[in-house]
Design a protein around this motif. Structure first.
Motif, mmCIF file in Angstrom:
data_model
loop_
_atom_site.group_PDB
_atom_site.id
_atom_site.type_symbol
_atom_site.label_atom_id
_atom_site.label_comp_id
_atom_site.label_asym_id
_atom_site.label_seq_id
_atom_site.Cartn_x
_atom_site.Cartn_y
_atom_site.Cartn_z
ATOM 1 N N UNK A 135 5.576 -66.921 3.605
ATOM 2 C CA UNK A 135 4.988 -67.028 2.256
ATOM 3 C C UNK A 135 6.050 -66.938 1.167
ATOM 4 N N UNK A 136 7.108 -66.202 1.422
ATOM 5 C CA UNK A 136 8.155 -66.088 0.390
ATOM 6 C C UNK A 136 8.928 -67.395 0.255
ATOM 7 N N UNK A 137 9.156 -68.084 1.370
ATOM 8 C CA UNK A 137 9.833 -69.383 1.291
ATOM 9 C C UNK A 137 8.955 -70.377 0.534
ATOM 10 N N UNK A 138 7.655 -70.273 0.767
ATOM 11 C CA UNK A 138 6.718 -71.149 0.052
ATOM 12 C C UNK A 138 6.757 -70.850 -1.446
ATOM 13 N N UNK A 139 6.750 -69.559 -1.753
ATOM 14 C CA UNK A 139 6.700 -69.160 -3.164
ATOM 15 C C UNK A 139 7.953 -69.563 -3.940
#
Lengths: 131, 527
Positions: free
Chosen positions: B47-51
């Motif tokens: 999710x952090x890479x997405x964000x």
């Protein structure tokens, strides 16, 4: 006089030291009115007046939070943090991806000192505006 | 048509009962409101890479600003239940079962899979000394724990907590520890002899989270999606088993049915319910009725069936203390964005001098929005953002559970307007205990202070409304097989049955007990 539109810009600038992106502005406005409705009209008017008059919102918010005055201001800050965090432009503000242990300690010490300064300043602002 | 068995509810107990009946060749009818998550595909990246690349508004705030409900409306359910795609867990609960509450906020679910659709997946066996006041032994539950372990896929390990958590047979290997948890665990292992002598034990949790592919489900991928996406294949929810039973035609499933009461006619039981699609009353007939609607709703159905608007039924829960733990060597470190965002370690305080056994879960804080912590920090606005970036990577949290018993129970009563009245307050926790916990953790390198600990809250481990006793002699007491006193054929299988909740998540025990009761009903029912 107060305006019902400039709180988003001022709060965002206070938090991130840059102009508010359009999406965040619109989202903030969509929720902001609902939060206003939780408060008596005179408190809401006072809130917008303070936004218009005060340059150092961070100091005012901190002191108001400690004295449990003007909770609307604290809630608007909270709201802005939620809405800002999800933007990729602010990723680096929230997430540390590089280990900076020494810098981390220094920043935390500095930030505590900064808070003490802001609290003093905020208390003066509150006295000045007789909140 | 007269069904052999009707089950009301699809939480852990209802599904385990259905699983038990299916094993015995009985096809029960399941009545369920059955709220489901919107059709959403989980991210296939962290999710952090997405964000970093995308506006995460839909995932983290929601099209209707669901995540901000606590800011807008001052409601405060857990962050996981508040997240936009998890809203189905509590959807319409307030209108389907109105409640007036005093004290703690009561959480109800009408979701397919119940509250377990958003659970932490902790699955623990009870020991004999934790099955207090119930006429069932741990040995009687063991075969059902074993079957469920195979069905669910539980990760765990053989370690110092094994004597407290029971058999390790068929466990999957444990999940990877976060850096902070690993450091704490190493420190514990270096000083374990001294700590064990003081009644402190640390080990790996038993979780319904897959550390390897199992039963056509993929293993946990460390993408940190557990807070944000429902039905992740590697985190077990009862809905998985339910879907399988439906697919294999081992149960008959009716959704959008809100069961309200039962009555007897011509030698069988009739369930009176509301079809939520057209609002009309419907009835279903059966020989045996299994109440698995959850502690609060099963109590409501029982009270309603007896037109009882006076009785106060007990409501137990584990009080929960949230203890932040700061690991100083991680201050300024990068956020460990690929750590497991739920329980990494369990800690047990077995303090004979206080006659107290407390179990805690050490949880990583990588999953929730960082903004959640902004409101917890006491500094100025921008300084709080600095703490989020540089201090938060060093913080984990200990959820410490306290036993719930009749000494600290709340109550449930039904009013004539069909509203439930619920009163429940977390128990008071002595300062001495809090200080002792803080001191113990400090010695293991995790800094905390009683001032950082928030007041006790409730944990949503509801129980006790219709307890199981050796010889029931009064209404709303059940026998060893969950059968309600004076109500032949009505069996309770959910948390209602426990008259004591130890400091341990009770879901797995409720499931095993539901299977045990289903087994009994299958043997006794006229086939």
């Amino acid at each position: 006089m107060y305006s019902f539109n400039n709180d988003a810009e001022k709060i965002y600038f206070t938090l991130f030291n840059k102009s508010i992106p359009e999406e965040v502005y619109h989202r903030f406005q969509a929720v902001s009115k609902k939060i206003d409705n939780n408060y008596p009209h005179d408190k809401v008017v006072q809130y917008y007046e303070l936004i218009g008059k005060t340059d150092d919102l961070e100091a005012l918010e901190l002191a108001a939070r400690y004295l449990r005055k003007q909770p609307l201001l604290t809630e608007k800050f909270k709201l802005m943090v939620y809405l800002a965090e999800i933007m990729p432009d602010n990723y680096d503000v929230f997430i540390n991806e590089n280990p900076k242990r020494f810098i981390g300690y220094i920043k935390i010490i500095f930030t505590i000192m900064r808070t003490v300064f802001k609290l003093g300043k905020g208390l003066i602002i509150i006295l000045f505006y007789k909140l | 048509m007269i069904y052999k068995v009707i089950i009301i509810g699809t939480g852990p107990s209802g599904v385990a009962a259905a699983f038990g009946f299916a094993e015995q060749g009985i096809q029960p009818l399941i009545l369920d409101v059955g709220k489901v998550a919107q059709d959403v595909t989980p991210l296939n990246e962290n999710i952090y890479d997405y964000r970093k690349k995308n506006d995460a508004f839909n995932i983290m705030i929601g099209k209707n600003y669901e995540m901000l409900d606590h800011v807008i409306n001052k409601r405060s359910p857990s962050p996981k239940i508040s997240s936009p795609y998890m809203q189905f867990v509590m959807e319409d609960a307030g209108s389907l079962s109105p409640i007036t509450e005093t004290g703690s906020h009561v959480i109800q679910s009408f979701a397919k899979g119940g509250l377990a659709s958003a659970w932490g997946a902790g699955l623990y066996r009870f020991l004999d000394d934790e099955l207090i006041n119930v006429p069932v032994s741990a040995a009687e539950l063991d075969p059902y724990y074993d079957k469920l372990t195979k069905e669910i896929g539980i990760s765990g390990d053989t370690d110092d907590l094994t004597p407290f958590f029971g058999s390790t047979e068929n466990l999957l290997r444990p999940l990877r520890l976060s850096g902070k948890s690993e450091k704490l665990y190493l420190k514990y292992q270096r000083t374990r002899r001294k700590l064990n002598a003081s009644g402190i034990f640390i080990g790996r949790p038993r979780l319904g989270v897959l550390s390897q592919a199992y039963d056509n489900r993929i293993s946990y991928n460390y993408h940190n999606l557990e807070m944000w996406f429902p039905n992740l294949p590697y985190i077990y929810t009862p809905a998985f088993t339910l879907e399988k039973l439906i697919r294999e035609n081992k149960v008959v499933y009716r959704k959008s049915i809100l069961a309200e009461s039962w009555f007897r006619e011509n030698g069988h039981l009739t369930v009176k319910a509301r079809n939520l699609e057209d609002g009309l009353q419907v009835t279903f007939k059966c020989k045996k009725l299994v109440l698995a609607a959850g502690t609060i709703n099963s109590a409501k159905i029982a009270l309603k069936s007896k037109n009882d608007y006076r009785t106060k039924l007990p409501l137990l829960d584990n009080s929960l203390l949230q203890v932040p733990l700061i690991t100083p060597s991680f201050i300024g470190d990068k956020l460990e964005k690929d750590s497991f965002g739920l329980t990494n370690l369990n800690i047990l305080f077995d303090w004979h001098e206080y006659n107290l056994r407390l179990q805690g879960s050490i949880i990583e804080l990588t999953s929730p929005a960082r903004a959640l912590f902004y409101e917890m920090f006491p500094l100025s606005a921008r300084s709080n953002l600095t703490l989020i970036k540089y201090l938060l990577p060093s913080v984990s949290i200990l959820f410490l559970y306290f036993p719930g018993s009749s000494n600290n129970s709340g109550y449930i009563t039904l009013r004539s307007d069909n509203t439930l009245e619920v009163e429940s307050f977390p128990c008071e926790i002595s300062k001495k205990i809090i200080q002792k916990v803080a001191y113990t953790l400090l010695n293991m390198g995790a800094f905390t202070h009683p001032m950082l600990i928030r007041p006790p809250a409730h944990s949503i481990h509801y129980a006790g409304s219709m307890p199981m006793v050796e010889n029931p002699r009064q209404n709303y007491h059940c026998n060893k097989y969950g059968e309600l006193y004076g109500e032949p054929g009505i069996h309770v299988v959910d948390g209602s049955l426990l008259s004591y909740v130890p400091s341990k998540n009770h879901s797995f025990t409720l499931m095993a007990n539901a299977m045990r009761i289903a087994d009994y009903i299958s043997r006794t029912i006229e086939k």
